[in-house]
Design a protein around this motif. Sequence first.
Motif, PDB file in Angstrom:
ATOM      1  N   ARG A 352       2.701  -8.694  13.030  1.00  0.00           N
ATOM      2  CA  ARG A 352       4.032  -8.775  13.630  1.00  0.00           C
ATOM      3  C   ARG A 352       5.084  -8.188  12.697  1.00  0.00           C
ATOM      4  NH1 ARG A 352       4.053 -13.680  14.088  1.00  0.00           N
ATOM      5  NH2 ARG A 352       5.388 -14.301  12.343  1.00  0.00           N
ATOM      6  N   VAL A 353       4.997  -8.524  11.428  1.00  0.00           N
ATOM      7  CA  VAL A 353       5.961  -8.013  10.448  1.00  0.00           C
ATOM      8  C   VAL A 353       5.830  -6.501  10.277  1.00  0.00           C
ATOM      9  CG1 VAL A 353       6.552  -8.030   7.980  1.00  0.00           C
ATOM     10  CG2 VAL A 353       6.203 -10.191   9.201  1.00  0.00           C
ATOM     11  N   LEU A 354       4.591  -6.001  10.361  1.00  0.00           N
ATOM     12  CA  LEU A 354       4.348  -4.567  10.148  1.00  0.00           C
ATOM     13  C   LEU A 354       4.216  -3.801  11.455  1.00  0.00           C
ATOM     14  CD1 LEU A 354       1.785  -4.778   7.194  1.00  0.00           C
ATOM     15  CD2 LEU A 354       4.191  -4.120   7.076  1.00  0.00           C
ATOM     16  N   HIS A 355       4.709  -4.352  12.527  1.00  0.00           N
ATOM     17  CA  HIS A 355       4.611  -3.672  13.827  1.00  0.00           C
ATOM     18  C   HIS A 355       5.257  -2.286  13.740  1.00  0.00           C
ATOM     19  CE1 HIS A 355       4.318  -3.168  18.141  1.00  0.00           C
ATOM     20  NE2 HIS A 355       5.602  -2.814  18.176  1.00  0.00           N
ATOM     21  N   GLY A 356       4.512  -1.279  14.208  1.00  0.00           N
ATOM     22  CA  GLY A 356       5.007   0.088  14.156  1.00  0.00           C
ATOM     23  C   GLY A 356       4.705   0.812  12.866  1.00  0.00           C
ATOM     24  N   LYS A 357       4.106   0.114  11.907  1.00  0.00           N
ATOM     25  CA  LYS A 357       3.735   0.716  10.622  1.00  0.00           C
ATOM     26  C   LYS A 357       2.254   1.077  10.627  1.00  0.00           C
ATOM     27  CE  LYS A 357       7.864  -0.346   9.002  1.00  0.00           C
ATOM     28  NZ  LYS A 357       8.883   0.679   8.656  1.00  0.00           N
ATOM     29  N   SER A 358       1.888   2.032   9.779  1.00  0.00           N
ATOM     30  CA  SER A 358       0.486   2.433   9.691  1.00  0.00           C
ATOM     31  C   SER A 358      -0.189   1.922   8.427  1.00  0.00           C
ATOM     32  CB  SER A 358       0.378   3.965   9.748  1.00  0.00           C
ATOM     33  OG  SER A 358       1.092   4.551   8.658  1.00  0.00           O
ATOM     34  N   LYS A 359       0.586   1.373   7.506  1.00  0.00           N
ATOM     35  CA  LYS A 359       0.016   0.846   6.266  1.00  0.00           C
ATOM     36  C   LYS A 359       0.930  -0.218   5.693  1.00  0.00           C
ATOM     37  CE  LYS A 359       2.070   4.478   3.381  1.00  0.00           C
ATOM     38  NZ  LYS A 359       1.803   5.556   2.409  1.00  0.00           N
ATOM     39  N   VAL A 360       0.442  -0.905   4.694  1.00  0.00           N
ATOM     40  CA  VAL A 360       1.197  -1.984   4.055  1.00  0.00           C
ATOM     41  C   VAL A 360       2.064  -1.409   2.945  1.00  0.00           C
ATOM     42  CG1 VAL A 360       1.056  -4.105   2.699  1.00  0.00           C
ATOM     43  CG2 VAL A 360      -0.533  -3.727   4.588  1.00  0.00           C
ATOM     44  N   ALA A 361       3.357  -1.645   3.057  1.00  0.00           N
ATOM     45  CA  ALA A 361       4.302  -1.314   1.983  1.00  0.00           C
ATOM     46  C   ALA A 361       4.994  -2.601   1.572  1.00  0.00           C
ATOM     47  CB  ALA A 361       5.320  -0.278   2.449  1.00  0.00           C
ATOM     48  N   GLU A 362       5.102  -2.841   0.277  1.00  0.00           N
ATOM     49  CA  GLU A 362       5.647  -4.122  -0.189  1.00  0.00           C
ATOM     50  C   GLU A 362       7.089  -4.329   0.253  1.00  0.00           C
ATOM     51  OE1 GLU A 362       5.066  -5.078  -4.261  1.00  0.00           O
ATOM     52  OE2 GLU A 362       2.901  -4.755  -4.205  1.00  0.00           O
ATOM     53  N   ALA A 363       7.829  -3.239   0.398  1.00  0.00           N
ATOM     54  CA  ALA A 363       9.220  -3.371   0.840  1.00  0.00           C
ATOM     55  C   ALA A 363       9.300  -3.960   2.243  1.00  0.00           C
ATOM     56  CB  ALA A 363       9.905  -2.006   0.800  1.00  0.00           C
ATOM     57  N   ASP A 364       8.245  -3.748   3.042  1.00  0.00           N
ATOM     58  CA  ASP A 364       8.238  -4.248   4.417  1.00  0.00           C
ATOM     59  C   ASP A 364       7.813  -5.711   4.508  1.00  0.00           C
ATOM     60  OD1 ASP A 364       8.975  -1.724   5.437  1.00  0.00           O
ATOM     61  OD2 ASP A 364       6.888  -1.059   5.475  1.00  0.00           O
ATOM     62  N   ILE A 365       7.074  -6.188   3.532  1.00  0.00           N
ATOM     63  CA  ILE A 365       6.553  -7.564   3.618  1.00  0.00           C
ATOM     64  C   ILE A 365       7.243  -8.525   2.663  1.00  0.00           C
ATOM     65  CG2 ILE A 365       4.290  -6.733   4.358  1.00  0.00           C
ATOM     66  CD1 ILE A 365       3.242  -7.298   1.543  1.00  0.00           C
ATOM     67  N   GLN A 366       8.078  -8.005   1.767  1.00  0.00           N
ATOM     68  CA  GLN A 366       8.706  -8.846   0.749  1.00  0.00           C
ATOM     69  C   GLN A 366       9.470 -10.005   1.382  1.00  0.00           C
ATOM     70  OE1 GLN A 366       8.357  -7.926  -2.658  1.00  0.00           O
ATOM     71  NE2 GLN A 366       9.059  -9.987  -3.068  1.00  0.00           N
ATOM     72  N   GLY A 367       9.015 -11.236   1.117  1.00  0.00           N
ATOM     73  CA  GLY A 367       9.702 -12.427   1.613  1.00  0.00           C
ATOM     74  C   GLY A 367       9.562 -12.657   3.101  1.00  0.00           C
ATOM     75  N   ARG A 368       8.675 -11.925   3.768  1.00  0.00           N
ATOM     76  CA  ARG A 368       8.563 -12.015   5.228  1.00  0.00           C
ATOM     77  C   ARG A 368       7.209 -12.538   5.688  1.00  0.00           C
ATOM     78  NH1 ARG A 368      10.039  -6.422   7.737  1.00  0.00           N
ATOM     79  NH2 ARG A 368      10.176  -7.714   9.636  1.00  0.00           N
ATOM     80  N   LEU A 369       6.385 -13.003   4.757  1.00  0.00           N
ATOM     81  CA  LEU A 369       5.062 -13.513   5.113  1.00  0.00           C
ATOM     82  C   LEU A 369       4.895 -14.958   4.615  1.00  0.00           C
ATOM     83  CD1 LEU A 369       2.870 -10.383   4.192  1.00  0.00           C
ATOM     84  CD2 LEU A 369       3.717 -11.051   6.467  1.00  0.00           C
ATOM     85  N   PRO A 370       5.680 -15.874   5.173  1.00  0.00           N
ATOM     86  CA  PRO A 370       5.624 -17.263   4.668  1.00  0.00           C
ATOM     87  C   PRO A 370       4.261 -17.907   4.871  1.00  0.00           C
ATOM     88  CG  PRO A 370       6.926 -17.131   6.693  1.00  0.00           C
ATOM     89  CD  PRO A 370       6.687 -15.729   6.237  1.00  0.00           C
ATOM     90  N   TYR A 371       3.591 -17.619   5.990  1.00  0.00           N
ATOM     91  CA  TYR A 371       2.292 -18.269   6.197  1.00  0.00           C
ATOM     92  C   TYR A 371       1.252 -17.743   5.221  1.00  0.00           C
ATOM     93  CZ  TYR A 371      -1.685 -20.490   8.380  1.00  0.00           C
ATOM     94  OH  TYR A 371      -2.791 -21.271   8.593  1.00  0.00           O
ATOM     95  N   LEU A 372       1.259 -16.440   4.956  1.00  0.00           N
ATOM     96  CA  LEU A 372       0.324 -15.898   3.969  1.00  0.00           C
ATOM     97  C   LEU A 372       0.575 -16.522   2.604  1.00  0.00           C
ATOM     98  CD1 LEU A 372      -1.959 -13.999   3.226  1.00  0.00           C
ATOM     99  CD2 LEU A 372      -0.267 -12.185   2.875  1.00  0.00           C
ATOM    100  N   HIS A 373       1.837 -16.767   2.270  1.00  0.00           N
ATOM    101  CA  HIS A 373       2.142 -17.438   1.006  1.00  0.00           C
ATOM    102  C   HIS A 373       1.572 -18.853   0.998  1.00  0.00           C
ATOM    103  CE1 HIS A 373       4.839 -15.069  -1.673  1.00  0.00           C
ATOM    104  NE2 HIS A 373       4.830 -14.282  -0.618  1.00  0.00           N
ATOM    105  N   MET A 374       1.640 -19.527   2.135  1.00  0.00           N
ATOM    106  CA  MET A 374       1.059 -20.872   2.211  1.00  0.00           C
ATOM    107  C   MET A 374      -0.454 -20.813   2.047  1.00  0.00           C
ATOM    108  SD  MET A 374       3.247 -22.934   5.123  1.00  0.00           S
ATOM    109  CE  MET A 374       3.329 -21.671   6.386  1.00  0.00           C
ATOM    110  N   VAL A 375      -1.081 -19.784   2.607  1.00  0.00           N
ATOM    111  CA  VAL A 375      -2.525 -19.611   2.448  1.00  0.00           C
ATOM    112  C   VAL A 375      -2.882 -19.436   0.974  1.00  0.00           C
ATOM    113  CG1 VAL A 375      -4.450 -18.010   2.868  1.00  0.00           C
ATOM    114  CG2 VAL A 375      -2.959 -18.706   4.765  1.00  0.00           C
TER     115      VAL A 375
END
Length: 524
Positions: A352-375
Amino acid sequence: MAETTLLLTRTTVLYTLLCVVGVTVFLRKLINSSSLSRQRDAGGGGGLRLPPGPWPLPVIGNMHCLLGALPHHAMKRLAGQYGPVMLLRLGHVRAVVVSSPAAAREVMKTHDAVFANRPMYVTMEVFTYGGQNITFAPYRSQHWKEVRRLCATELLGPKRVLHFRPVREQEAASLVAAIIIGDGDTSSRPATPVNLTERIKVVMNDILMRCAIGDTCPARDEYIRLLDEALRLMAGFNLIDLFPTSRLARMLGAGSLRAAQEVHQRVHRIMQDIIQDHETKGAYDGDILDVLLRLQREGGPDTALTTQVVSGALFDVFAAGSETTATTSIWAMSELARKPRLMERAQSEVRRVLHGKSKVAEADIQGRLPYLHMVIKETLRLHPPVPLLVPRHCDETTTVLGHHVPRGATVFVNAWAIGRDEASWPNADEFRPERFEEDDDEAPELNGLDFRFAPGGAGRRMCPGLMFGMANIETVLASLLFHFDWKLPAGADPQHLDMTESYGITAPRKTDLLLEATPFVPHE
């Protein structure tokens, strides 16, 4: 013939009786000596109220109590009987094990300065150049003050973590490509089980290598192999450490000591070649070695960055950083594989956070993945990367929860037991990331201030690379979850996934994690 047989029988019985009597007398003396020693320690001569613990056997102490189980498991079981502050005798070593948040607080906060030094055992001394590194630098020494400052400002601080963002992104992308292509066999299919244990170890090693010494290292594979061997040798006590006055222990422990010295010499030679190559190149690319060499050239009254200090710091970065981040990432994927519902939730968040993206960039996920942080946090609770943390040395007799910890004792904080304490964590053995909901004011943070959850330690000896390691873990996990759907091979029941730990400093999985990966095609 009968008389000869009778004579032999009588002689055998006589010798057997003599042996029994001799052994009995010898053991009685040892037991009396041990009893007197324990009485003196317990207050007969000094008034110390030592922590409770199992009664030690002569010579070996309580070493038999740790047989048949991993040390942190055995210590948790014993703490259930003797309490959260417990005394064990490991040969001649007095070990105090703390297994509750309250006891950990006293060791790592209330009396932090008393326990801020590390015990220096012979194998550790070999690999750390006698404490000329980060982890084992003597507390209050000028060297310790310097390396602590360097870690915070130059080597592992926020700016340096941000500087290495492209390295993490590129290596995570290489990991994704390697999984899709397979082991060099272009005919392999995505459904072929992926050995995630090997893949994650490779990517974490590559990230650390590039961050530490740049893009090139001709002896990379040999250096990593030697680091694995060094960690294996450092994982346990040498007999010389347990029985320092015993001639027999020196003889029996000489082999492993020689092995440690040989491995260290080879590691040192490779590191000298790498340092020479950097000095010859002369360019400043911003890797950790370049930073150290720049600071070494600049010098100054408070700087003593000898070649040994530089080598020791790099050994720490490699040995501690790579092994701990790989182990945590592998356990996280293992726990998610056991709980497909949680896997789906983590994947949905990333996609959901990376919708429309083709790869993971840290600028796109920084502070936006609270559940992954909980994991990640829940993984660190159940599987702390160093279950007993790095041991501490008691510099002066002090009290922990009313018990005296004698000067010279080795102190272990059983982070694994604390993370599974039912008093702090309801259903403690269950993997439930929701414990760390951000809107829960009582959910502990990974900052060393809540002693229910201190997988990286706390106080003066808190892991200086925690932020660096968390960034590596987050980027790698986000890439694996974004690009692939994962399941156990051949439709195996997730609840039957083997989660047995192996012996080592970091307690990794005993068996490799094999999962089927189906590539996810992002919608534009």
